[in-house]
Design a protein around this motif. Structure first.
Motif, mmCIF file in Angstrom:
data_model
loop_
_atom_site.group_PDB
_atom_site.id
_atom_site.type_symbol
_atom_site.label_atom_id
_atom_site.label_comp_id
_atom_site.label_asym_id
_atom_site.label_seq_id
_atom_site.Cartn_x
_atom_site.Cartn_y
_atom_site.Cartn_z
ATOM 1 N N LEU A 107 -7.173 -22.023 21.850
ATOM 2 C CA LEU A 107 -8.318 -21.929 20.137
ATOM 3 C C LEU A 107 -7.542 -22.213 19.037
ATOM 4 O O LEU A 107 -6.107 -21.868 19.044
ATOM 5 C CB LEU A 107 -8.243 -20.366 19.944
ATOM 6 C CG LEU A 107 -9.224 -19.812 18.962
ATOM 7 C CD1 LEU A 107 -10.516 -20.647 19.756
ATOM 8 C CD2 LEU A 107 -8.717 -19.009 18.574
ATOM 9 N N VAL A 108 -7.591 -22.750 18.801
ATOM 10 C CA VAL A 108 -7.555 -23.959 16.993
ATOM 11 C C VAL A 108 -9.021 -24.221 16.570
ATOM 12 O O VAL A 108 -9.838 -23.966 16.798
ATOM 13 C CB VAL A 108 -7.143 -25.471 18.042
ATOM 14 C CG1 VAL A 108 -7.957 -25.912 18.490
ATOM 15 C CG2 VAL A 108 -5.892 -26.007 16.865
ATOM 16 N N GLN A 109 -8.041 -24.216 15.062
ATOM 17 C CA GLN A 109 -9.473 -25.129 13.783
ATOM 18 C C GLN A 109 -9.614 -26.072 13.948
ATOM 19 O O GLN A 109 -8.525 -27.254 14.252
ATOM 20 C CB GLN A 109 -8.745 -24.086 12.451
ATOM 21 C CG GLN A 109 -8.804 -22.813 12.712
ATOM 22 C CD GLN A 109 -8.537 -21.625 11.406
ATOM 23 O OE1 GLN A 109 -8.011 -22.939 10.444
ATOM 24 N NE2 GLN A 109 -8.896 -20.633 10.710
ATOM 25 N N ALA A 110 -10.493 -26.024 14.124
ATOM 26 C CA ALA A 110 -11.121 -27.816 13.161
ATOM 27 C C ALA A 110 -9.741 -28.355 12.495
ATOM 28 O O ALA A 110 -10.068 -27.989 11.451
ATOM 29 C CB ALA A 110 -12.854 -27.724 13.176
ATOM 30 N N GLY A 111 -9.949 -29.507 12.459
ATOM 31 C CA GLY A 111 -8.679 -30.353 12.699
ATOM 32 C C GLY A 111 -7.510 -30.153 12.636
ATOM 33 O O GLY A 111 -5.974 -31.421 13.125
ATOM 34 N N GLY A 112 -7.605 -28.767 13.652
ATOM 35 C CA GLY A 112 -6.307 -28.859 13.854
ATOM 36 C C GLY A 112 -5.517 -30.121 15.793
ATOM 37 O O GLY A 112 -6.138 -30.803 15.442
ATOM 38 N N SER A 113 -4.112 -29.522 16.019
ATOM 39 C CA SER A 113 -4.224 -30.660 17.358
ATOM 40 C C SER A 113 -3.478 -29.546 18.063
ATOM 41 O O SER A 113 -2.983 -27.902 18.528
ATOM 42 C CB SER A 113 -2.922 -31.257 17.150
ATOM 43 O OG SER A 113 -2.925 -31.822 15.453
ATOM 44 N N LYS A 140 -12.646 -31.882 16.672
ATOM 45 C CA LYS A 140 -13.611 -30.868 15.955
ATOM 46 C C LYS A 140 -14.298 -30.170 17.131
ATOM 47 O O LYS A 140 -14.101 -29.533 18.387
ATOM 48 C CB LYS A 140 -14.663 -31.927 16.822
ATOM 49 C CG LYS A 140 -14.110 -33.890 15.164
ATOM 50 C CD LYS A 140 -14.860 -34.622 15.913
ATOM 51 C CE LYS A 140 -14.300 -36.378 14.835
ATOM 52 N NZ LYS A 140 -15.580 -37.543 15.530
ATOM 53 N N PRO A 141 -15.537 -28.618 16.919
ATOM 54 C CA PRO A 141 -15.846 -27.752 17.108
ATOM 55 C C PRO A 141 -17.061 -29.127 18.732
ATOM 56 O O PRO A 141 -16.364 -27.825 19.660
ATOM 57 C CB PRO A 141 -17.095 -27.249 16.536
ATOM 58 C CG PRO A 141 -16.662 -27.562 15.137
ATOM 59 C CD PRO A 141 -15.588 -29.031 14.873
ATOM 60 N N GLU A 142 -16.908 -30.032 18.488
ATOM 61 C CA GLU A 142 -17.625 -30.469 19.256
ATOM 62 C C GLU A 142 -17.018 -30.738 20.738
ATOM 63 O O GLU A 142 -16.745 -31.455 22.076
ATOM 64 C CB GLU A 142 -18.439 -31.601 19.400
ATOM 65 C CG GLU A 142 -17.854 -32.852 18.799
ATOM 66 C CD GLU A 142 -18.071 -32.495 16.916
ATOM 67 O OE1 GLU A 142 -17.928 -31.408 16.374
ATOM 68 O OE2 GLU A 142 -18.646 -32.887 16.330
ATOM 69 N N ASP A 143 -14.634 -31.062 20.412
ATOM 70 C CA ASP A 143 -14.634 -30.928 21.716
ATOM 71 C C ASP A 143 -13.818 -29.835 22.201
ATOM 72 O O ASP A 143 -13.448 -29.619 23.078
ATOM 73 C CB ASP A 143 -12.809 -30.851 20.812
ATOM 74 C CG ASP A 143 -13.072 -32.597 19.800
ATOM 75 O OD1 ASP A 143 -12.906 -32.927 18.935
ATOM 76 O OD2 ASP A 143 -13.458 -33.724 20.979
ATOM 77 N N THR A 144 -14.605 -27.910 22.023
ATOM 78 C CA THR A 144 -14.702 -27.677 23.123
ATOM 79 C C THR A 144 -14.397 -27.785 24.399
ATOM 80 O O THR A 144 -16.147 -27.909 24.702
ATOM 81 C CB THR A 144 -15.486 -26.154 22.279
ATOM 82 O OG1 THR A 144 -14.588 -25.974 20.791
ATOM 83 C CG2 THR A 144 -15.889 -25.029 23.528
ATOM 84 N N ALA A 145 -14.534 -27.350 25.171
ATOM 85 C CA ALA A 145 -14.558 -27.525 26.612
ATOM 86 C C ALA A 145 -13.434 -27.061 27.364
ATOM 87 O O ALA A 145 -12.407 -26.755 26.880
ATOM 88 C CB ALA A 145 -14.455 -29.422 26.826
ATOM 89 N N VAL A 146 -13.995 -27.148 28.960
ATOM 90 C CA VAL A 146 -12.637 -26.791 29.247
ATOM 91 C C VAL A 146 -12.480 -28.680 30.200
ATOM 92 O O VAL A 146 -12.995 -29.127 30.657
ATOM 93 C CB VAL A 146 -13.290 -26.423 31.197
ATOM 94 C CG1 VAL A 146 -11.711 -25.875 32.176
ATOM 95 C CG2 VAL A 146 -13.193 -24.789 30.729
ATOM 96 N N TYR A 147 -10.491 -28.519 29.807
ATOM 97 C CA TYR A 147 -9.894 -29.956 29.965
ATOM 98 C C TYR A 147 -9.206 -29.842 31.748
ATOM 99 O O TYR A 147 -9.172 -29.266 31.719
ATOM 100 C CB TYR A 147 -9.402 -30.532 28.695
ATOM 101 C CG TYR A 147 -10.097 -30.458 27.795
ATOM 102 C CD1 TYR A 147 -10.356 -29.641 27.477
ATOM 103 C CD2 TYR A 147 -10.269 -31.984 27.710
ATOM 104 C CE1 TYR A 147 -11.618 -29.787 25.753
ATOM 105 C CE2 TYR A 147 -10.508 -32.617 26.146
ATOM 106 C CZ TYR A 147 -11.687 -31.653 25.790
ATOM 107 O OH TYR A 147 -12.092 -31.601 24.213
ATOM 108 N N GLN A 155 -9.316 -24.418 29.301
ATOM 109 C CA GLN A 155 -10.143 -24.004 28.142
ATOM 110 C C GLN A 155 -9.639 -24.560 26.903
ATOM 111 O O GLN A 155 -8.626 -24.203 26.506
ATOM 112 C CB GLN A 155 -10.129 -22.808 28.123
ATOM 113 C CG GLN A 155 -11.651 -22.455 26.742
ATOM 114 C CD GLN A 155 -12.716 -22.825 27.701
ATOM 115 O OE1 GLN A 155 -13.171 -22.468 28.518
ATOM 116 N NE2 GLN A 155 -13.136 -23.652 26.190
ATOM 117 N N VAL A 156 -10.637 -25.312 26.401
ATOM 118 C CA VAL A 156 -10.282 -25.561 24.834
ATOM 119 C C VAL A 156 -11.309 -25.077 23.581
ATOM 120 O O VAL A 156 -12.340 -25.388 24.078
ATOM 121 C CB VAL A 156 -9.289 -27.004 24.468
ATOM 122 C CG1 VAL A 156 -9.341 -27.711 23.041
ATOM 123 C CG2 VAL A 156 -8.306 -27.606 25.572
ATOM 124 N N THR A 157 -10.675 -24.567 23.067
ATOM 125 C CA THR A 157 -12.157 -24.005 22.443
ATOM 126 C C THR A 157 -11.161 -24.336 20.573
ATOM 127 O O THR A 157 -10.520 -23.765 19.784
ATOM 128 C CB THR A 157 -11.613 -22.612 22.310
ATOM 129 O OG1 THR A 157 -12.697 -21.896 23.539
ATOM 130 C CG2 THR A 157 -13.305 -21.542 21.189
#
Length: 123
Positions: A11-17, A86-93, A118-120
């Motif tokens: 879990l990461v905030q928007a703008g994070g890495s 970005k929030p739209e990058d949320t996905a299972v990678y 999982q990336v959220t």
């Protein structure tokens, strides 16, 4: 076939890495082209990055300038470094491998898949 294990999601905030890792089994890792494919909730799997067996790199437009796909042949590992998330990058990678020559960018081009991580990204 090569066995793949992803790690590094979270879990990461928007703008994070985040940096995802994909460790491959076998002694012929350098012969494989590797790709990353996120699957967002309710959506089809999509391609975002490929590093070919001979180190050519390609990115989807949606991630150019934000994601990179380095590999460490000595460690049999490919990474997906994700910046400005970005929030739209949320996905299972998922990472994937193929011996197909050329520049594989379609899921059907790849023959081995990991279990996903999982990336959220929160807003």
């Amino acid at each position: 076939q090569v066995q793949l294990v992803e790690s590094g999601g979270g879990l990461v905030q928007a703008g994070g890495s985040l940096r995802l890792s994909c460790a491959a089994s076998g002694r012929t890792f350098s012969s494989y082209s590797m790709g990353w494919f996120p699957r967002a909730p309710g959506k089809e799997r999509e391609w975002v990055a490929t590093i070919s067996w001979n180190a050519l790199i390609y990115y989807a437009e949606s991630v150019k300038g934000r994601f990179t796909i380095p590999r460490d042949i000595a460690k049999n590992t490919v990474y997906l470094k994700m910046n400005s998330l970005k929030p739209e990058d949320t996905a299972v990678y998922y990472c994937a491998a193929t011996l197909l020559r050329g520049i594989p960018t379609k899921g059907a081009d790849f023959t081995s898949w990991g279990q996903g991580t999982q990336v959220t990204v929160s807003s």
